[in-house]
Design a protein around this motif. Structure first.
Motif, PDB file in Angstrom:
ATOM      1  N   ASN A   1     -28.727  21.656  19.798  1.00  0.00           N
ATOM      2  CA  ASN A   1     -28.081  22.713  18.882  1.00  0.00           C
ATOM      3  C   ASN A   1     -26.503  22.510  19.541  1.00  0.00           C
ATOM      4  O   ASN A   1     -25.851  23.883  19.521  1.00  0.00           O
ATOM      5  CB  ASN A   1     -28.672  23.934  18.827  1.00  0.00           C
ATOM      6  N   MET A   2     -25.955  21.546  20.077  1.00  0.00           N
ATOM      7  CA  MET A   2     -24.484  21.441  20.579  1.00  0.00           C
ATOM      8  C   MET A   2     -23.744  21.273  19.520  1.00  0.00           C
ATOM      9  O   MET A   2     -24.213  20.763  18.233  1.00  0.00           O
ATOM     10  CB  MET A   2     -24.554  20.754  21.702  1.00  0.00           C
ATOM     11  N   ARG A   3     -22.475  21.484  19.632  1.00  0.00           N
ATOM     12  CA  ARG A   3     -21.386  21.339  18.709  1.00  0.00           C
ATOM     13  C   ARG A   3     -21.343  20.057  18.106  1.00  0.00           C
ATOM     14  O   ARG A   3     -21.056  20.101  16.952  1.00  0.00           O
ATOM     15  CB  ARG A   3     -19.964  21.753  19.490  1.00  0.00           C
ATOM     16  N   GLY A   4     -21.711  18.965  18.765  1.00  0.00           N
ATOM     17  CA  GLY A   4     -21.719  17.504  18.341  1.00  0.00           C
ATOM     18  C   GLY A   4     -22.696  17.292  17.225  1.00  0.00           C
ATOM     19  O   GLY A   4     -22.826  16.385  16.425  1.00  0.00           O
ATOM     20  N   GLY A   5     -23.766  18.451  17.121  1.00  0.00           N
ATOM     21  CA  GLY A   5     -24.796  17.949  16.105  1.00  0.00           C
ATOM     22  C   GLY A   5     -25.803  16.952  16.412  1.00  0.00           C
ATOM     23  O   GLY A   5     -26.485  16.306  15.670  1.00  0.00           O
ATOM     24  N   LYS A   6     -25.750  16.447  17.700  1.00  0.00           N
ATOM     25  CA  LYS A   6     -26.630  15.347  18.184  1.00  0.00           C
ATOM     26  C   LYS A   6     -28.081  16.062  18.117  1.00  0.00           C
ATOM     27  O   LYS A   6     -28.610  16.982  18.619  1.00  0.00           O
ATOM     28  CB  LYS A   6     -26.234  14.674  19.319  1.00  0.00           C
ATOM     29  N   VAL A   7     -29.142  14.991  18.042  1.00  0.00           N
ATOM     30  CA  VAL A   7     -30.324  15.478  18.120  1.00  0.00           C
ATOM     31  C   VAL A   7     -31.190  14.599  19.272  1.00  0.00           C
ATOM     32  O   VAL A   7     -30.779  13.508  19.422  1.00  0.00           O
ATOM     33  CB  VAL A   7     -31.370  14.879  16.778  1.00  0.00           C
ATOM     34  N   VAL A   8     -32.005  15.166  19.892  1.00  0.00           N
ATOM     35  CA  VAL A   8     -32.854  14.817  21.017  1.00  0.00           C
ATOM     36  C   VAL A   8     -33.744  13.641  20.638  1.00  0.00           C
ATOM     37  O   VAL A   8     -34.548  14.134  19.866  1.00  0.00           O
ATOM     38  CB  VAL A   8     -33.471  15.814  21.897  1.00  0.00           C
ATOM     39  N   LEU A   9     -33.689  12.623  20.630  1.00  0.00           N
ATOM     40  CA  LEU A   9     -34.491  11.488  20.473  1.00  0.00           C
ATOM     41  C   LEU A   9     -35.879  11.397  20.974  1.00  0.00           C
ATOM     42  O   LEU A   9     -35.945  11.669  22.070  1.00  0.00           O
ATOM     43  CB  LEU A   9     -33.996  10.084  20.519  1.00  0.00           C
ATOM     44  N   GLN A  10     -36.883  11.046  20.088  1.00  0.00           N
ATOM     45  CA  GLN A  10     -38.492  11.189  20.602  1.00  0.00           C
ATOM     46  C   GLN A  10     -38.389  10.234  21.784  1.00  0.00           C
ATOM     47  O   GLN A  10     -39.087  10.147  22.489  1.00  0.00           O
ATOM     48  CB  GLN A  10     -39.228  11.025  19.355  1.00  0.00           C
ATOM     49  N   THR A  11     -37.769   8.807  21.062  1.00  0.00           N
ATOM     50  CA  THR A  11     -38.070   7.780  22.013  1.00  0.00           C
ATOM     51  C   THR A  11     -37.557   7.918  23.413  1.00  0.00           C
ATOM     52  O   THR A  11     -37.857   7.507  24.541  1.00  0.00           O
ATOM     53  CB  THR A  11     -37.187   6.453  21.507  1.00  0.00           C
ATOM     54  N   ALA A  12     -36.337   8.857  23.437  1.00  0.00           N
ATOM     55  CA  ALA A  12     -35.932   9.170  24.660  1.00  0.00           C
ATOM     56  C   ALA A  12     -36.558  10.045  25.339  1.00  0.00           C
ATOM     57  O   ALA A  12     -36.790   9.929  26.874  1.00  0.00           O
ATOM     58  CB  ALA A  12     -34.248   9.741  24.438  1.00  0.00           C
TER      59      ALA A  12
END
Ligand code: SF4
Length: 225
Positions: free
Chosen positions: A142-153
């Motif tokens: 939920n950071m400003r950049g709107g990125k999602v933490v990836l399952q593969t990561a």
């Protein structure tokens, strides 16, 4: 094709966070990040400004929050480590968000030269590293950049080091960990945000309850970089 890396700074110090706390380490900080954490302490690495490009030799002396960067090959990074006569065996590739680029060539070459490697990432980009690289994922949700933490990561991570300010952050981590079939092969670290007393107390309590590790950013207590 040879991959080049945008290096913001390259310096030798003691790793102050997570699993390798206390180990001498060479930090290679890459320029560029669009994750947008409000409390980021390296905001100078966010933008890649073409006007800020400089020779690596001008950046190596710990650039002190500069936004300058150098375009360097994997071999160029190793040559600079040799030129500076650094003695640490661990090379930590950080940012910025280092996984915005493919790190396989750099991490593999570092291993060929006898180094151990660690990558510190937010988990919002695919992690392209050598199989023997230790991956520390510090999930940024939920950071400003709107990125999602990836399952593969999450699956590739050896270590999940979560920044914690309040209870809500632990709940967030629990949701992420629930995506994994098991966390037995992973080191879980809680890291109080900005050395705040409440956050440190919360992290200590939860680490004891769950047998996780506390990561307190010892470099900030010691006043070293
Ligand atoms: S991912 Fe790291 S560099 Fe990027 S904004 Fe967040 S803390 Fe800063």
């Amino acid at each position: 094709m040879q991959q080049n890396y945008k290096v913001n700074e390259l310096f030798q110090t003691i790793q102050g966070e997570g699993f390798y706390t206390g180990m001498p380490a060479i930090f290679v900080r890459l320029q560029g990040c669009d994750v947008g954490c409000a409390w980021c302490d390296t905001k100078n690495t966010w933008d890649i400004d073409p006007d800020k490009q400089a020779p690596l030799s001008e950046l190596s002396d710990h650039s002190d929050q500069s936004s300058q960067w150098a375009d360097v090959s994997a071999q160029g990074i190793i040559d600079e480590i040799k030129r500076l006569r650094y003695s640490a065996n661990l090379v930590v590739i950080t940012g910025g968000e280092p996984c915005m680029v493919d790190l396989r060539e750099l991490t593999t070459l570092l291993h060929e030269f006898g180094f151990q490697t660690q990558v510190e990432t937010s988990g919002t980009y695919p992690i392209l590293v050598d199989d023997n690289t230790w991956v520390t994922l510090s999930p940024k949700v939920n950071m400003r950049g709107g990125k999602v933490v990836l399952q593969t990561a999450l699956e590739r991570a050896n270590e999940i080091k979560h920044p914690v300010g309040r209870e809500k952050d632990i709940e967030q981590l629990d949701k992420l960990l629930a995506q994994l079939p098991s966390t037995q092969d992973k080191t879980i670290c809680l890291q109080p945000i900005s050395q705040k007393a409440n956050a440190t107390e919360l992290c200590s309590r939860v680490c004891i309850e769950r047998n996780w590790r506390l990561s307190v950013q010892v470099h900030k207590y010691l006043g070293i970089d």
